[in-house]
Structures are given as structure tokens and as C-alpha cells.
Design an enzyme around this catalytic site. Structure first.
Site, short mmCIF file in Angstrom:
data_model
loop_
_atom_site.label_atom_id
_atom_site.label_comp_id
_atom_site.label_asym_id
_atom_site.label_seq_id
_atom_site.Cartn_x
_atom_site.Cartn_y
_atom_site.Cartn_z
N SER A 179 7.13 26.10 -30.69
CA SER A 179 6.18 26.95 -30.27
C SER A 179 6.59 28.42 -30.28
CB SER A 179 6.04 26.90 -28.50
OG SER A 179 5.65 25.69 -28.24
N HIS A 212 1.11 23.67 -34.99
CA HIS A 212 1.41 23.83 -33.74
C HIS A 212 0.24 23.21 -32.73
CE1 HIS A 212 1.78 26.83 -30.20
NE2 HIS A 212 2.69 25.98 -30.09
N GLU A 229 -2.77 25.43 -34.64
CA GLU A 229 -2.35 26.49 -35.44
C GLU A 229 -1.40 25.88 -36.72
OE1 GLU A 229 -2.11 30.07 -32.50
OE2 GLU A 229 -0.43 28.83 -32.59
N ASN A 274 -0.45 31.73 -28.00
CA ASN A 274 0.53 32.10 -27.02
C ASN A 274 0.86 33.60 -26.97
OD1 ASN A 274 0.70 29.35 -26.22
ND2 ASN A 274 2.59 29.20 -27.47
P1 NAI Z 1 9.94 16.97 -24.62
O1 NAI Z 1 11.20 17.16 -23.92
O2 NAI Z 1 8.72 16.27 -23.53
O3 NAI Z 1 10.07 15.95 -25.58
C1 NAI Z 1 11.01 16.12 -26.40
C2 NAI Z 1 11.63 14.63 -27.01
O4 NAI Z 1 12.19 14.98 -28.23
C3 NAI Z 1 12.47 14.04 -25.83
O5 NAI Z 1 11.87 12.61 -25.85
C4 NAI Z 1 13.82 13.70 -26.83
O6 NAI Z 1 14.45 12.46 -26.25
C5 NAI Z 1 13.43 13.81 -28.03
N1 NAI Z 1 14.51 14.62 -28.90
C6 NAI Z 1 15.54 15.32 -28.67
N2 NAI Z 1 16.37 15.38 -29.71
C7 NAI Z 1 16.03 14.37 -30.55
C8 NAI Z 1 16.35 14.09 -31.82
N3 NAI Z 1 17.36 14.82 -32.42
N4 NAI Z 1 15.85 13.04 -32.72
C9 NAI Z 1 14.94 12.62 -31.86
N5 NAI Z 1 14.53 12.78 -30.91
C10 NAI Z 1 15.03 13.84 -30.15
O7 NAI Z 1 9.34 18.31 -25.21
P2 NAI Z 1 7.96 18.97 -25.53
O8 NAI Z 1 7.38 19.57 -24.63
O9 NAI Z 1 7.16 17.65 -26.10
O10 NAI Z 1 8.12 19.75 -26.79
C11 NAI Z 1 8.62 19.42 -27.93
C12 NAI Z 1 8.33 20.36 -29.09
O11 NAI Z 1 6.76 20.87 -29.09
C13 NAI Z 1 9.13 21.99 -29.00
O12 NAI Z 1 9.42 22.33 -29.73
C14 NAI Z 1 8.03 22.73 -28.03
O13 NAI Z 1 8.23 24.04 -28.15
C15 NAI Z 1 6.74 22.25 -28.66
N6 NAI Z 1 5.54 22.40 -28.14
C16 NAI Z 1 5.49 22.16 -26.56
C17 NAI Z 1 4.23 22.34 -25.71
C18 NAI Z 1 4.32 22.00 -24.37
O14 NAI Z 1 3.19 22.32 -23.99
N7 NAI Z 1 5.12 21.34 -24.08
C19 NAI Z 1 3.14 22.95 -26.69
C20 NAI Z 1 3.35 23.11 -27.88
C21 NAI Z 1 4.39 22.72 -28.66
#
Ligand code: NAI
Length: 702
Positions: free
Chosen positions: A425, A446, A458, A496
Site C-alpha cells: 500500500s 494493489h 490499482e 489512498n
Molecule cells: P497480514 O498481516 O494480515 O498478513 C500478512 C501475512 O504474511 C501473514 O499471514 C504472515 O504470516 C505472512 N508473511 C509474513 N512474512 C512472510 C514471508 N516472508 N513469507 C511468507 N509469508 C509471510 O497483512 P495484510 O493486511 O494482508 O497486508 C499484506 C500486504 O497488503 C501489505 O503489504 C499491505 O500494505 C497490503 N495491503 C493491505 C490492505 C489492508 O487493508 N489490510 C489493503 C491493501 C494492501
């Protein structure tokens, strides 16, 4: 046997069989989908003349195109209408023609395979019977309301008679499609058959075979009552449900549909000109024009996928959290093979369980397709899928170092032609790409949260991203039926970056002592699907704070209350307390009651205010405008800076990515049509600062 006496038709093909059964295929010239333009309708009128002179034993109307039955009236023709009189003439033409079709003495049947929308469904409703083909693509809908208009070619008359007004109003007021099986269940279709027997079944049913579904006596009696003495009651209930979602001054069409059904027998032409439900009122309201604009904006986003090549067959997703898990689910639902990687099986399991729920909801009890969708979604704790995938999407923690180290590994494992994508993001694409030997392979894809609901994605082009990589990313987004918006890499991209300063201004108002309920009510009244303070609570106060800092820079002071709350662990919906207290997934607002929710929704994005119908303190005048000003300013600035190519695309992004009031036609359109220009700097530091300045500041680590 072709009909020797038939004149030449450009858009219809007529075939009469020896036993007198006539097949009429609609195959609109020069188009991939059938739409009912004036010319197509005129030819149908000539065909009806022909049948009058020489009636067939029965008539089957079907599509000559693989792409579906009929997509509806010709929206471009409709968009060109320049006066209410012209609109009335267009309505009259369809109303009369379909009344004529409904009155013919020979049996008629519509054989429906694929989409059957708007005017197409009204044509089918004018046939005596309808046979639907049991395929995932078969969808029947009256989506006129989405364009701010009403189904005036007989839909408001015939659908309530056929399936009862409750189900009919639900379809007409939400515009939602029903699939083949549901069409049969509702009595909208007489039968539902597999494609291989459709012609034989159509022949039998058209020539007088008994329909598979005839309504039971109770059903007929209750339908008659609801269309008769209980009509008023049904209409009032529908009005109440509509009022819980949209206001009449924003969306006149759903209210008009109820009025026209209740008081004018479904005949829009019978409504006198001064009535708010009249064609004149509907066609002269800016809403219809703006919603047609939104329709074309959507077509424009879809068109980015034209010629972009095939979607990838196998997608590998790394990170099975909130985003990655749902991205994987949406891909599998769309028919792609997906491998889903995370640090352990335990982390992947909840994502699979969530996916199963989504599949159940979307596939509505189709056990076979549910099985197939689940089979396509492969838990992959060791990341073996990375070596085979056409596209790899990274959705792990928002941490530059961790992402870089992952991409270094991925590049080594991936096929040389695989596209590498990040769902980040806020991290600059260029900094992630620096970890790659070939930075041109990295693109941003995105998604928005909740992934399954928000249509926009996006597609982010970093400084090094290759054009072919962008093209393939767009093909992927279209392949899962989302709307791709190409944007340039810049803090917050488009969506955003406009939401940030808007939410910040809302929090500043709260800081000044305006209750969150009042702030939210002002924006919901304006037409936003959810108030900005509730949105902050939903996103998470910690996430909002971090995003705000990234957008505005560490130097800009965040609202004090936001800081205090984050420090106290009050993070919003996820912690049960933020600006609101959250119970059972609902914000508890003062002087509000959880309103009853009607099924379905109008327009786009999320449902209107989580707390339902509310009666909060009346917002002071100008409050919504004040909070929206930074959003407008940011949108205009992002166009100037080339983050998004033009104003229309900025509007499209803001509408489909945030649910910004579609009836306005989008923020910049609204601004332009009200003769205002964005007030630069209204959002404080965020808007006062240009991209270049910000880049420079960030580069210098200030
Ligand atoms: P989250 O914390 O829910 O999930 C992240 C997952 O990645 C976790 O299950 C973790 O175990 C896993 N993980 C971490 N390091 C890892 C690795 N080296 N190898 C494999 N798995 C790994 O995070 P979320 O919210 O899903 O965000 C993920 C990405 O999406 C971020 O870059 C965030 O900025 C982006 N994003 C998030 C939004 C939101 O509303 N939460 C919206 C749009 C983008």
C-alpha cells in the site's frame, strides 16, 4: 429452411421449420453482444408484421451469439438523448413493441443462454414462456436502476405479475442478477435445462409442452393479493427498505419504480409530467446522466484489458493474511489455479476456511463448482508453486527489508517470464524493485479491502516497470473480473492518497469537538457509503496513523486523539474500541438505532453506514464540503502530477475504489459541474506539498 418471403434483416435471422415452428435468432451486426438499438427494435417490429401475415405455429427467440442473449438497450443511444421528449419516445417505442409481442396469438418462448439484462429481459418477459440454460454465465436482471432509470419497456408491469411484487421489486430496486436455477425457482423461467438439450427442450415447450414449474395455488393466491389489495403495503415496505439505503434526492429511480408499480400499473408513460416518478423528472435529474457516466467510466476501465492478452493460468500468492488470503480466494473463484504460501500451514488454514465461505456464498449451493474452486486453491507452505506460476503476488507484512529479501528469493525460483507483483500500500515500488536483478519485472497490483467486494485494483507502474509487465498485470486483473486502474508509483497511489487527507480532515473536526456521529452523518447524507470516522475505525487507527505519516511526512502532527487512542490500544473495529465502541461488528453510535437492512444494495462499494438508519444530530451546513475539500484537492493534484492519466480516470478510481457517491459522477466531475475549482491546501500539509517536493524531502530523510 430460410423464409423465402422474409425481407433481409441485419440483426435477426429467421428460420421456419416444416412443422411451422419459427426460430428467430438475434445477432446484432458489427457487435460482439446483442443490444436493443432503435434499428434492432425496428426490425423486430417488421418481423412481427411478417408473423401477423403468416403466423408460425410457435416462435422461439434465441441469441445467435456465443456471448449471451441480450445485454439490454443500447446505452450509447440512450446517452445521446437530448430532451425528455426524446426519452419519452424511446420508452414508448419499447413499451408498445413488447406489448405487441405479448399480445400475439401464437405461442412464444425466449431461450436464454448467458446474460439477459434490462431490455433483453423485458423482451423475454413479453414472451409467453422462458427457458433458461443452466450455465454459470446465465444471468437475468433488470439493472436499469444502476443507470438511474426505470425498466419502462414492460418490466415494471410483467415481472411483478410473473414472480410476485416482493421478488420483482427486489430485482428492480437492486439491479442484481439471478442465475438460471434461481430464475426457475422464482418462476421467472418455466424450466432450466443443460445446454445440450436446450433446442429440443425449447421446441417441446414452445409447441405446448407443460412447463416444469407451475406456481402452486397458495403462491398464485398470495401473488394476486400482493398485486391487488396488499399492493399499498408491499409498496410502503419497499419504500422503507429503499430509504434505509438511498435518499430520493440522490437516487430518484428506485422510488419511481415503486410508485409506477403501485399507482400506474407499471406503465411509466402513464405518469403525469409533474410527478416525481415521471419520465421527465427521471431523465432530467443529474443522477441518470451521472450514473450513465459512471457506466462508461467502468467500460473504460474494462477496456484497458482489451488486447492485453490472456490472463495467467497459475497465480502464486505469498502471504495468506487479510489481503493475500482473499486475493487467492478471488482468483480461485475466477477459475485460476492458485498456490497460496505463508510461513506455516496453520497460517494458511484460516484463509482457506474464509475462501470456502466466499465460494459458498457466491456459488449458491452449486456443490460441483464449489468443489472445483476449492481444488484450484492449493495450500503451499514451501512455496513450490513459485517455480511454476505465471504471476506471483506478494502480500506479506508491510516491511521493506522483509519484502526485499522475499523478492530476491522469488526471482531466483520463478520462471524467467513470470510477472512479479506486490500488493504494497505504501512502500515505493522502486525500493522493492531494487532487490531484483531485473527491476523491470516488478509491478504493483494493489487490491482494496475487502477484496471480494471492492471492484477496483490499482496497477502500479514503477520507474523501472516494463510496459509488457503492466499489460500482463492488467490482463490478470480483467481475468478475475476486477477493474484495473493504471497508476504511477507515488505515495498512496490514487485511492489512498485521496482518502488520507479526507479522513484526516474528518478527524480534525472531531478534534475540534464535533461528535464523530455528526461528522459521519454529514458525509452519509452527502452520499458516501460510510462516514470517514467509521472508515478510520474500520481500517484500524494504527494503520490510518501509519498511512497518514507516510503520506504527510513524519513532520506533520497527527490529531492528538488519534495518537492517544493508538497508544491506549484502541485500534477501532478490530480491538472493539476506536472512535466508536464496536459490538458484534457494528459501530455503536449515540442516538442511533441499528436500522433494518434490506437485502442487496444500490450502486457500488460498501453498504451505506454500518449503523444503518440513523437519526444523529443535524450536521452544521458546510461540514461535508469542508471534509471533502482535501479529497477534491488531492484528486486534482494527482491528475496534474500524472499519477493517474486524466480526470475521468481519477473519478473512476475514487468511485470504484472508495464507493464515493456514484450519483455525483465522481469528485472532479462534481467539482467541475458545480463550477468550483479544488481548494489547494485545504488538506493541510498533504495537499500543500507537491510530489516532487515530497520525494525530495523523503530522499533527504526529513
Ligand atoms: P497480514 O498481516 O494480515 O498478513 C500478512 C501475512 O504474511 C501473514 O499471514 C504472515 O504470516 C505472512 N508473511 C509474513 N512474512 C512472510 C514471508 N516472508 N513469507 C511468507 N509469508 C509471510 O497483512 P495484510 O493486511 O494482508 O497486508 C499484506 C500486504 O497488503 C501489505 O503489504 C499491505 O500494505 C497490503 N495491503 C493491505 C490492505 C489492508 O487493508 N489490510 C489493503 C491493501 C494492501
Amino acid at each position: 429452411m430460410m423464409d423465402a418471403s422474409a425481407p433481409e434483416f441485419r440483426h435477426w435471422r429467421l428460420r421456419r421449420e416444416a412443422d411451422g415452428l419459427a426460430w428467430l435468432d438475434i445477432d446484432v451486426a458489427g457487435a460482439s453482444t446483442n443490444v436493443l438499438s432503435a434499428e434492432v427494435m425496428a426490425e423486430l417490429a417488421v418481423l412481427l408484421d411478417l408473423f401477423e401475415r403468416k403466423p408460425p405455429r410457435a416462435l422461439v427467440i434465441a441469441s445467435g451469439k456465443p456471448a449471451g442473449f441480450i445485454a439490454g438497450a443500447d446505452v450509447e443511444e440512450f446517452a445521446r438523448l437530448d430532451s425528455p421528449a426524446a426519452a419519452r419516445a424511446l420508452v414508448e417505442r419499447g413499451w408498445q413493441l413488447f406489448n405487441r409481442l405479448a399480445a400475439v396469438r401464437y405461442p412464444t418462448l425466449a431461450l436464454i443462454r448467458g446474460h439477459c439484462m434490462g431490455g433483453g429481459l423485458e423482451l423475454a418477459l413479453a414472451c409467453r414462456r422462458r427457458l433458461v440454460v443452466d450455465e454459470p454465465g446465465t444471468k437475468l436482471a433488470l439493472p436499469e436502476v444502476m443507470l438511474g432509470i426505470v425498466p419502462a419497456w414492460g418490466g415494471m408491469l410483467r415481472l411483478p405479475q410473473l414472480i410476485g411484487p416482493a421478488a420483482a421489486l427486489d430485482m428492480m430496486l437492486t439491479g442484481k442478477p439471478v442465475n438460471a436455477r434461481k430464475a426457475k425457482r422464482l418462476g421467472l423461467a418455466d424450466d432450466c435445462v443443460p445446454a445440450r438439450v436446450m433446442d429440443a427442450a425449447a421446441r417441446i415447450l414452445a409447441l405446448g409442452g407443460r412447463p416444469a414449474r407451475a406456481p402452486a395455488l397458495v403462491e398464485r393466491v398470495s401473488r394476486r393479493a400482493m398485486n391487488g389489495p396488499l399492493r399499498r403495503l408491499v409498496a410502503d415496505r419497499a419504500r422503507q427498505q429503499t430509504a434505509a439505503k438511498v435518499r430520493r434526492e440522490h437516487y430518484p429511480a428506485p422510488y419511481a419504480i415503486i410508485d409506477i408499480w403501485e399507482r400506474y400499473e407499471g406503465n411509466a408513460l402513464a405518469v403525469p409530467a409533474g410527478d416525481p416518478a415521471s419520465l421527465e423528472a427521471i431523465f432530467s435529474s443529474p443522477t441518470a446522466r451521472n450514473l450513465v457516466r459512471v457506466f462508461f467510466l467502468q467500460e473504460r476501465l474494462k477496456a484497458f484489458g482489451k488486447g492485453a492478452g490472456p490472463a495467467p493460468a497459475h497465480v502464486h500468492v505469498v502471504g495468506a493474511g487479510v489481503m493475500g488470503g482473499d486475493i487467492a480466494a478471488v482468483c480461485a473463484l475466477a477459475g485460476l489455479k492458485v498456490s497460496l504460501q505463508d510461513q506455516s500451514v496453520a497460517r494458511i488454514a484460516p484463509a482457506i476456511a474464509r475462501a470456502a465461505k466466499l465460494f459458498e456464498r457466491r456459488l449458491k449451493g452449486d456443490a460441483r463448482r464449489l468443489r472445483f474452486a476449492l481444488d484450484r486453491l492449493i495450500p503451499d507452505p514451501h512455496g513450490d508453486g513459485a517455480a511454476r506460476a505465471d504471476l506471483i503476488i506478494e502480500a506479506i507484512v508491510e516491511d521493506l527489508e522483509v519484502k526485499c529479501s522475499l523478492f530476491t528469493q522469488l526471482e531466483r525460483r520463478a520462471r524467467p517470464d513470470a510477472v512479479l507483483a506486490t500488493n504494497t500500500s505504501s512502500l515505493p515500488l522502486e525500493e522493492i524493485a531494487a532487490a531484483l536483478r531485473e527491476p523491470s519485472r516488478l509491478v504493483g497490483i494493489h487490491f482494496f479491502n475487502p477484496v471480494a467486494q471492492l471492484p477496483l485494483v490499482e496497477v502500479v507502474r514503477g520507474e523501472a516497470t516494463g510496459a509488457e509487465v503492466v499489460r500482463r498485470a492488467i490482463a490478470f486483473v480483467r481475468g478475475i473480473d476486477k477493474l484495473p486502474l493504471p497508476v504511477k508509483s507515488a505515495p498512496g497511489f490514487l485511492v489512498n492518497a485521496v482518502l488520507g487527507p479526507y479522513m484526516l480532515e474528518a478527524l480534525r473536526c472531531v478534534e475540534e469537538g464535533i461528535p464523530p456521529e455528526t461528522v459521519d452523518a454529514a458525509l452519509v447524507e452527502f452520499g458516501m457509503p460510510i462516514g470517514p470516522v467509521e472508515l478510520v475505525d474500520t481500517v484500524g487507527l494504527d494503520v490510518a496513523l501509519a498511512a497518514g505519516r507516510r503520506l504527510a511526512g513524519e513532520g506533520a502532527a497527527p490529531p492528538a486523539r488519534l495518537l492517544q487512542k493508538v497508544e491506549a490500544g484502541q485500534l477501532g473495529k478490530k480491538s472493539g474500541q476506536g472512535y466508536y465502541r464496536w459490538d458484534d461488528g457494528k459501530a455503536q453510535k449515540q442516538s442511533t438505532q441499528a436500522g433494518e437492512r434490506a437485502g442487496g444494495r444500490l450502486g457500488f462499494g460498501r453498504k451505506r453506514g454500518e449503523a444503518g438508519r440513523e437519526a444523529p444530530p443535524a450536521p452544521p451546513p458546510g461540514l461535508a464540503e469542508r471534509i471533502l475539500a482535501p479529497l477534491y484537492a488531492a484528486a486534482a493534484r494527482l491528475v496534474d502530477e500524472g499519477v493517474v492519466a486524466d480526470e475521468d480516470l481519477a473519478d473512476a478510481g475514487v468511485i470504484f475504489g472508495t464507493g464515493f457517491a456514484p450519483f455525483t459522477g465522481g469528485p472532479l466531475h462534481l467539482l467541475r459541474s458545480s463550477g468550483k475549482t479544488p481548494i489547494s491546501g485545504a488538506g493541510g500539509a498533504v495537499d500543500g506539498e507537491g510530489l516532487e517536493q515530497r520525494r525530495q524531502r523523503e530522499a533527504e530523510g526529513r
